[in-house]
Scaffold this active site. Structure first.
Site, short mmCIF file in Angstrom:
data_model
loop_
_atom_site.label_atom_id
_atom_site.label_comp_id
_atom_site.label_asym_id
_atom_site.label_seq_id
_atom_site.Cartn_x
_atom_site.Cartn_y
_atom_site.Cartn_z
N TYR A 1 -40.02 -19.40 -24.18
CA TYR A 1 -39.27 -18.32 -24.83
C TYR A 1 -37.83 -18.73 -25.05
O TYR A 1 -37.36 -19.74 -24.53
CB TYR A 1 -39.37 -17.03 -24.02
CG TYR A 1 -38.48 -16.96 -22.79
CD1 TYR A 1 -38.71 -17.75 -21.68
CD2 TYR A 1 -37.39 -16.09 -22.75
CE1 TYR A 1 -37.90 -17.67 -20.56
CE2 TYR A 1 -36.57 -16.01 -21.63
CZ TYR A 1 -36.83 -16.80 -20.55
OH TYR A 1 -36.02 -16.74 -19.44
N ARG B 1 -33.76 -26.03 -28.59
CA ARG B 1 -34.26 -26.02 -27.21
C ARG B 1 -35.69 -25.52 -27.16
O ARG B 1 -36.50 -26.03 -26.38
CB ARG B 1 -33.34 -25.17 -26.32
CG ARG B 1 -33.72 -25.26 -24.85
CD ARG B 1 -32.74 -24.57 -23.94
NE ARG B 1 -32.71 -23.14 -24.17
CZ ARG B 1 -31.82 -22.31 -23.61
NH1 ARG B 1 -30.88 -22.79 -22.82
NH2 ARG B 1 -31.85 -21.02 -23.87
N LYS C 1 -37.93 -23.93 -20.83
CA LYS C 1 -37.74 -22.47 -20.74
C LYS C 1 -39.09 -21.77 -20.89
O LYS C 1 -39.44 -21.25 -21.94
CB LYS C 1 -36.74 -22.01 -21.82
CG LYS C 1 -36.18 -20.62 -21.57
CD LYS C 1 -34.95 -20.37 -22.41
CE LYS C 1 -34.46 -18.94 -22.39
NZ LYS C 1 -33.99 -18.45 -21.10
N GLU D 1 -28.64 -22.94 -10.06
CA GLU D 1 -28.16 -21.99 -11.06
C GLU D 1 -28.46 -20.58 -10.59
O GLU D 1 -29.00 -20.37 -9.49
CB GLU D 1 -28.80 -22.27 -12.43
CG GLU D 1 -30.31 -22.27 -12.42
CD GLU D 1 -30.95 -22.73 -13.73
OE1 GLU D 1 -30.34 -22.62 -14.80
OE2 GLU D 1 -32.10 -23.19 -13.66
N LEU E 1 -31.87 -25.04 -16.30
CA LEU E 1 -31.97 -24.86 -17.74
C LEU E 1 -30.60 -25.20 -18.32
O LEU E 1 -29.58 -24.68 -17.86
CB LEU E 1 -32.34 -23.40 -18.08
CG LEU E 1 -32.55 -23.20 -19.57
CD1 LEU E 1 -33.92 -23.75 -20.00
CD2 LEU E 1 -32.45 -21.73 -19.94
#
Ligand code: PDD
Length: 282
Positions: free
Chosen positions: A33, A52, A147, A180, A205
């Site tokens: 996504y 991406r 992702k 993260e 990411l």
């Protein structure tokens, strides 16, 4: 809630939108996504987001479901139908639906879904609501650079943080370094004044907002060090913040029970937020 969603070639009422029960996105999380920020009618960094997405799909041996141009047209049409000025556009692409089995099916049509969500415009004059974050072990898989919609570890971590009275979690790897946030990149200004965020790798990411901020801040002469920092460094930091398409920039003023800096939004965080806001306006 938005009025319309796009599902496999049709604009349908959001409440009626559905995908097949055998969809591999549902059965296996076999899907990727993207989330693109729409600011005052302008899609922010749409091309890097689609780059991406193409990379994520490629890592899972999938192609883009259609041309960039066609995807762009669908995004614009959905934004128009939902009368959206500022908000988020979500794009989900799955391998498609097939009888449940682990190997990739030899032939199946990919599923593509797009939805939108309204959001207030990012405004550093009023929107820099500080976050309190809790550190938690990073229990995600070893390809966080892709992702995918497999977001259970992130959802569990975020829920744990909320249950404990925090706003989000900062995930920490086995060596004690912050990877993260659950859905954002983590940044600190160290006690000796260095602006740090972790270097892209399989562990995080590579945020599009993160990349834009690095470019914009570097142009303004602000030095950014792409280097992992430990939780201890973060606890002692002068400032901390997160970045993502949905948050743009949000300061972090508390990590666990430690107040960051003097507990107020830091000067550098605010400076970076203003640089990013000017980019959005520009
Ligand atoms: N999250 N890291 C993770 C794990 C993320 O899920 C995201 C984005 C980011 C920031 O990436 P970007 O700047 O490209 O948005 C970093 C989106 C917004 C989400 O899942 O809603």
């Amino acid at each position: 809630m938005s009025r319309f969603a796009y599902v496999n070639g049709a604009y349908v009422r959001h409440s009626d939108a559905s995908v097949h029960i055998e969809d591999r996105g549902f059965q296996f999380g076999d899907s990727v996504y993207e989330v693109v920020y729409l600011y005052q009618g302008k899609l922010i960094d749409a091309e890097p987001h689609l780059d991406r997405m193409e990379r994520s799909l490629d890592e899972l041996q999938m192609d883009m479901p259609m041309s960039r141009k066609a995807m762009g047209l669908i995004m614009k049409e959905l934004i128009k139908r939902n009368r959206l000025k500022t908000g988020l556009v979500y794009i989900q692409v799955t391998r498609g639906s097939a009888t449940r089995d682990f190997p990739f099916p030899s032939a199946c049509d990919q599923t593509m879904v797009m939805t939108t969500r309204r959001m207030p415009a990012f405004d550093p004059d009023k929107a820099l609501k500080p976050l309190k974050v809790k550190s938690l072990p990073d229990i995600r898989w070893s390809r966080c650079d892709i992702k995918t919609t497999q977001l259970l570890a992130a959802a569990l971590s975020k829920q744990t943080a909320l249950d404990d009275g925090y706003d989000d979690a900062w995930l920490v790897d086995e060596a004690g370094f912050v990877t993260e946030g659950t859905s954002n990149n983590a940044w600190i200004v160290t006690k000796d004044g260095k602006l740090k965020t972790r270097k892209p790798s399989h562990e995080i990411l590579n945020g599009i907002t993160r990349q834009s901020i690095i470019t914009l801040a570097t142009e303004k002469g602000i030095e950014i060090i792409e280097e992992a920092f430990t939780l201890e460094e973060a606890l002692e930091a002068k400032e901390a913040f997160v970045t993502s398409a949905s948050a743009c920039l949000k300061p972090v003023t508390q990590i666990n029970e430690h107040t960051i800096g003097n507990g107020n939004v830091g000067i550098i965080s605010e400076q970076i937020a203003r640089i990013y806001a000017n980019f959005l306006k520009g």
